[in-house]
Scaffold this motif. Structure first.
Motif, PDB file in Angstrom:
ATOM      1  N   VAL A 122       0.878  -1.153  -0.066  1.00 27.36           N
ATOM      2  CA  VAL A 122      -0.074   0.018  -0.003  1.00 27.36           C
ATOM      3  C   VAL A 122       0.986   1.125   0.090  1.00 27.36           C
ATOM      4  CG1 VAL A 122      -1.699   1.349   1.356  1.00 27.36           C
ATOM      5  CG2 VAL A 122      -2.032  -1.261   1.052  1.00 27.36           C
ATOM      6  N   SER A 123       1.854   1.258   0.676  1.00 24.91           N
ATOM      7  CA  SER A 123       2.747   2.254   0.980  1.00 24.91           C
ATOM      8  C   SER A 123       3.423   2.909  -0.518  1.00 24.91           C
ATOM      9  CB  SER A 123       4.089   2.164   1.755  1.00 24.91           C
ATOM     10  OG  SER A 123       4.863   1.097   1.179  1.00 24.91           O
ATOM     11  N   ILE A 124       3.334   2.133  -1.639  1.00 23.61           N
ATOM     12  CA  ILE A 124       4.022   2.448  -2.839  1.00 23.61           C
ATOM     13  C   ILE A 124       3.027   3.501  -3.436  1.00 23.61           C
ATOM     14  CG2 ILE A 124       4.372   1.606  -5.115  1.00 23.61           C
ATOM     15  CD1 ILE A 124       5.255  -1.276  -3.827  1.00 23.61           C
ATOM     16  N   ILE A 125       1.912   3.486  -3.411  1.00 25.68           N
ATOM     17  CA  ILE A 125       0.662   4.295  -3.772  1.00 25.68           C
ATOM     18  C   ILE A 125       1.090   5.733  -3.658  1.00 25.68           C
ATOM     19  CG2 ILE A 125      -1.602   4.921  -4.148  1.00 25.68           C
ATOM     20  CD1 ILE A 125      -2.464   1.823  -3.648  1.00 25.68           C
ATOM     21  N   PRO A 126       0.965   6.062  -2.358  1.00 25.01           N
ATOM     22  CA  PRO A 126       1.373   7.569  -1.932  1.00 25.01           C
ATOM     23  C   PRO A 126       2.690   7.914  -2.517  1.00 25.01           C
ATOM     24  CG  PRO A 126       0.963   6.076   0.031  1.00 25.01           C
ATOM     25  CD  PRO A 126       0.712   5.253  -1.070  1.00 25.01           C
ATOM     26  N   VAL A 140       4.285   7.006  -4.979  1.00 24.27           N
ATOM     27  CA  VAL A 140       4.554   7.041  -6.389  1.00 24.27           C
ATOM     28  C   VAL A 140       3.518   8.517  -6.939  1.00 24.27           C
ATOM     29  CG1 VAL A 140       3.874   6.331  -8.689  1.00 24.27           C
ATOM     30  CG2 VAL A 140       4.646   4.738  -7.081  1.00 24.27           C
ATOM     31  N   ILE A 141       2.675   8.786  -6.119  1.00 21.31           N
ATOM     32  CA  ILE A 141       1.980  10.004  -6.375  1.00 21.31           C
ATOM     33  C   ILE A 141       2.807  11.281  -6.066  1.00 21.31           C
ATOM     34  CG2 ILE A 141      -0.240  11.123  -5.891  1.00 21.31           C
ATOM     35  CD1 ILE A 141      -1.771   8.878  -5.434  1.00 21.31           C
ATOM     36  N   LEU A 142       3.415  11.096  -4.943  1.00 16.27           N
ATOM     37  CA  LEU A 142       4.393  12.070  -4.516  1.00 16.27           C
ATOM     38  C   LEU A 142       5.359  12.374  -5.546  1.00 16.27           C
ATOM     39  CD1 LEU A 142       4.432  14.206  -2.336  1.00 16.27           C
ATOM     40  CD2 LEU A 142       5.921  12.673  -0.973  1.00 16.27           C
ATOM     41  N   MET A 143       6.114  11.407  -5.821  1.00 16.75           N
ATOM     42  CA  MET A 143       7.072  11.539  -6.848  1.00 16.75           C
ATOM     43  C   MET A 143       6.577  11.997  -8.219  1.00 16.75           C
ATOM     44  SD  MET A 143       9.625   8.193  -6.394  1.00 16.75           S
ATOM     45  CE  MET A 143      10.076   8.455  -7.919  1.00 16.75           C
ATOM     46  N   ASN A 144       5.316  11.572  -8.637  1.00 21.17           N
ATOM     47  CA  ASN A 144       4.735  12.183  -9.790  1.00 21.17           C
ATOM     48  C   ASN A 144       4.526  13.658  -9.538  1.00 21.17           C
ATOM     49  OD1 ASN A 144       4.404  10.378 -12.293  1.00 21.17           O
ATOM     50  ND2 ASN A 144       3.744   9.069 -10.568  1.00 21.17           N
ATOM     51  N   TRP A 145       4.136  14.133  -8.627  1.00 15.99           N
ATOM     52  CA  TRP A 145       3.888  15.582  -8.222  1.00 15.99           C
ATOM     53  C   TRP A 145       5.154  16.239  -8.200  1.00 15.99           C
ATOM     54  CZ3 TRP A 145       5.408  18.513  -3.911  1.00 15.99           C
ATOM     55  CH2 TRP A 145       4.723  19.780  -3.716  1.00 15.99           C
ATOM     56  N   LEU A 146       6.146  15.959  -7.629  1.00 15.30           N
ATOM     57  CA  LEU A 146       7.323  16.530  -7.751  1.00 15.30           C
ATOM     58  C   LEU A 146       7.829  16.571  -9.188  1.00 15.30           C
ATOM     59  CD1 LEU A 146       9.224  14.754  -4.692  1.00 15.30           C
ATOM     60  CD2 LEU A 146       8.701  17.238  -4.993  1.00 15.30           C
ATOM     61  N   TYR A 147       7.682  15.668  -9.788  1.00 12.83           N
ATOM     62  CA  TYR A 147       8.212  15.458 -11.334  1.00 12.83           C
ATOM     63  C   TYR A 147       7.487  16.523 -12.050  1.00 12.83           C
ATOM     64  CZ  TYR A 147       8.474  13.774 -16.112  1.00 12.83           C
ATOM     65  OH  TYR A 147       9.045  13.577 -17.545  1.00 12.83           O
ATOM     66  N   TYR A 148       6.176  16.890 -11.969  1.00  9.23           N
ATOM     67  CA  TYR A 148       5.334  17.731 -12.828  1.00  9.23           C
ATOM     68  C   TYR A 148       5.529  19.080 -12.201  1.00  9.23           C
ATOM     69  CZ  TYR A 148       3.273  14.181 -15.800  1.00  9.23           C
ATOM     70  OH  TYR A 148       3.155  13.194 -16.687  1.00  9.23           O
ATOM     71  N   LYS A 149       5.713  19.344 -10.929  1.00  9.43           N
ATOM     72  CA  LYS A 149       5.769  20.555 -10.603  1.00  9.43           C
ATOM     73  C   LYS A 149       7.226  21.254 -10.630  1.00  9.43           C
ATOM     74  CE  LYS A 149       3.105  22.680  -8.407  1.00  9.43           C
ATOM     75  NZ  LYS A 149       2.209  23.586  -8.968  1.00  9.43           N
ATOM     76  N   THR A 150       8.260  20.391 -10.943  1.00  7.69           N
ATOM     77  CA  THR A 150       9.546  20.967 -11.110  1.00  7.69           C
ATOM     78  C   THR A 150       9.698  20.819 -12.690  1.00  7.69           C
ATOM     79  OG1 THR A 150      10.542  18.706 -11.154  1.00  7.69           O
ATOM     80  CG2 THR A 150      10.490  20.178  -9.096  1.00  7.69           C
ATOM     81  N   GLY A 151       8.533  21.161 -13.534  1.00  5.38           N
ATOM     82  CA  GLY A 151       8.765  21.017 -15.006  1.00  5.38           C
ATOM     83  C   GLY A 151       9.397  19.794 -15.518  1.00  5.38           C
ATOM     84  N   ARG A 152       8.911  18.648 -15.131  1.00  2.00           N
ATOM     85  CA  ARG A 152       9.325  17.505 -15.571  1.00  2.00           C
ATOM     86  C   ARG A 152      10.832  17.259 -15.309  1.00  2.00           C
ATOM     87  NH1 ARG A 152       5.767  15.291 -20.191  1.00  2.00           N
ATOM     88  NH2 ARG A 152       3.747  15.877 -19.583  1.00  2.00           N
ATOM     89  N   ASN A 153      11.280  17.586 -14.202  1.00  2.00           N
ATOM     90  CA  ASN A 153      12.488  17.260 -14.022  1.00  2.00           C
ATOM     91  C   ASN A 153      12.874  16.106 -13.183  1.00  2.00           C
ATOM     92  OD1 ASN A 153      15.465  17.057 -13.062  1.00  2.00           O
ATOM     93  ND2 ASN A 153      15.180  19.520 -12.281  1.00  2.00           N
ATOM     94  N   ILE A 154      13.416  14.970 -14.122  1.00  2.00           N
ATOM     95  CA  ILE A 154      13.539  13.987 -13.695  1.00  2.00           C
ATOM     96  C   ILE A 154      14.538  13.461 -12.428  1.00  2.00           C
ATOM     97  CG2 ILE A 154      15.139  12.750 -15.201  1.00  2.00           C
ATOM     98  CD1 ILE A 154      12.078  10.879 -14.017  1.00  2.00           C
ATOM     99  N   LEU A 155      15.341  14.579 -12.587  1.00  2.00           N
ATOM    100  CA  LEU A 155      16.628  14.491 -11.278  1.00  2.00           C
ATOM    101  C   LEU A 155      16.085  14.730  -9.999  1.00  2.00           C
ATOM    102  CD1 LEU A 155      19.557  15.966 -13.035  1.00  2.00           C
ATOM    103  CD2 LEU A 155      19.227  13.690 -12.903  1.00  2.00           C
ATOM    104  N   VAL A 156      14.992  15.533  -9.796  1.00  2.00           N
ATOM    105  CA  VAL A 156      14.290  15.849  -8.571  1.00  2.00           C
ATOM    106  C   VAL A 156      13.762  14.648  -8.109  1.00  2.00           C
ATOM    107  CG1 VAL A 156      12.498  17.239  -7.344  1.00  2.00           C
ATOM    108  CG2 VAL A 156      14.022  18.311  -8.949  1.00  2.00           C
ATOM    109  N   ALA A 157      12.707  13.814  -8.883  1.00  2.00           N
ATOM    110  CA  ALA A 157      12.305  12.639  -8.332  1.00  2.00           C
ATOM    111  C   ALA A 157      13.183  11.650  -8.006  1.00  2.00           C
ATOM    112  CB  ALA A 157      11.219  12.291  -9.822  1.00  2.00           C
ATOM    113  N   ILE A 158      14.371  11.470  -8.753  1.00  2.71           N
ATOM    114  CA  ILE A 158      15.329  10.582  -8.530  1.00  2.71           C
ATOM    115  C   ILE A 158      15.903  10.646  -6.982  1.00  2.71           C
ATOM    116  CG2 ILE A 158      17.571   9.540  -9.214  1.00  2.71           C
ATOM    117  CD1 ILE A 158      16.627   9.804 -12.209  1.00  2.71           C
ATOM    118  N   ALA A 159      16.307  11.914  -6.956  1.00  2.38           N
ATOM    119  CA  ALA A 159      16.819  12.417  -5.463  1.00  2.38           C
ATOM    120  C   ALA A 159      16.200  12.019  -4.618  1.00  2.38           C
ATOM    121  CB  ALA A 159      17.243  13.987  -5.782  1.00  2.38           C
ATOM    122  N   PHE A 160      14.542  12.436  -4.625  1.00  2.00           N
ATOM    123  CA  PHE A 160      13.510  12.087  -3.698  1.00  2.00           C
ATOM    124  C   PHE A 160      13.543  10.850  -3.309  1.00  2.00           C
ATOM    125  CE2 PHE A 160       9.182  10.911  -2.619  1.00  2.00           C
ATOM    126  CZ  PHE A 160       9.276  11.434  -1.237  1.00  2.00           C
TER     127      PHE A 160
END
Length: 156
Positions: free
Chosen positions: A81-85, A87-107
């Motif tokens: 179950v923990s995977i769901i929130p 992944v949503i949080l990582m996607n939010w970071l990805y889109y809020k940083t202009g599709r910067n994959i490095l931010v999602a990877i760092a998170f």
């Protein structure tokens, strides 16, 4: 090898005892029965509490998933179950940083690193999942346009 019911179960138990795990296909070939018959014997042995069947990776000694299964069903379910929130949080970071994959990877790396450094207990991981779920619910409400509205593409 021609064995009957209880003898087959005893053979399965002896194989488990010596090898630590068994494969349905191998047992069915050795005992000259169908894989369905072997599965039925395994179900019977589990109902008799003589064996405990587990999901993949949980049979590897001291592997994270095997420790979760040994800890109980709550922690096993929490893992999935923990995977769901997360992944949503990582996607939010990805889109809020202009599709910067490095931010999602760092998170992702930071979250895993902190779990390893602090050797997070399964109980605190349940709390962590609840907190992340609360944060994600807040973000889903606050950023509903980002999550629920389809972007309008210009027509040519």
């Amino acid at each position: 090898m021609s064995l009957e019911g209880e003898d087959r179960k005893a053979y399965i138990l002896s194989m488990l005892d010596s090898m630590g795990k068994v494969k349905v296909t191998l047992l069915s070939e050795e005992l000259q029965v169908t894989p369905e018959t072997i599965r039925r014997y395994l179900e019977e042995l589990e109902k008799e509490k003589r064996i405990k069947r587990v999901f993949p990776l949980s049979f590897i000694k001291d592997y994270y998933q095997s420790n979760l299964v040994a800890s109980g069903w709550l922690f096993t379910v929490n893992y999935a179950v923990s995977i769901i929130p997360f992944v949503i949080l990582m996607n939010w970071l990805y889109y809020k940083t202009g599709r910067n994959i490095l931010v999602a990877i760092a998170f992702h790396i930071t979250a895993n690193l902190f779990n390893e450094i602090f050797m997070t207990d399964p109980h605190s991981k349940v709390i962590q999942t609840l907190l992340l779920t609360g944060l994600v619910i807040f973000l889903l409400i606050k950023e509903r346009n980002l999550f629920f509205n389809q972007p309008v593409s210009p027509t040519a």
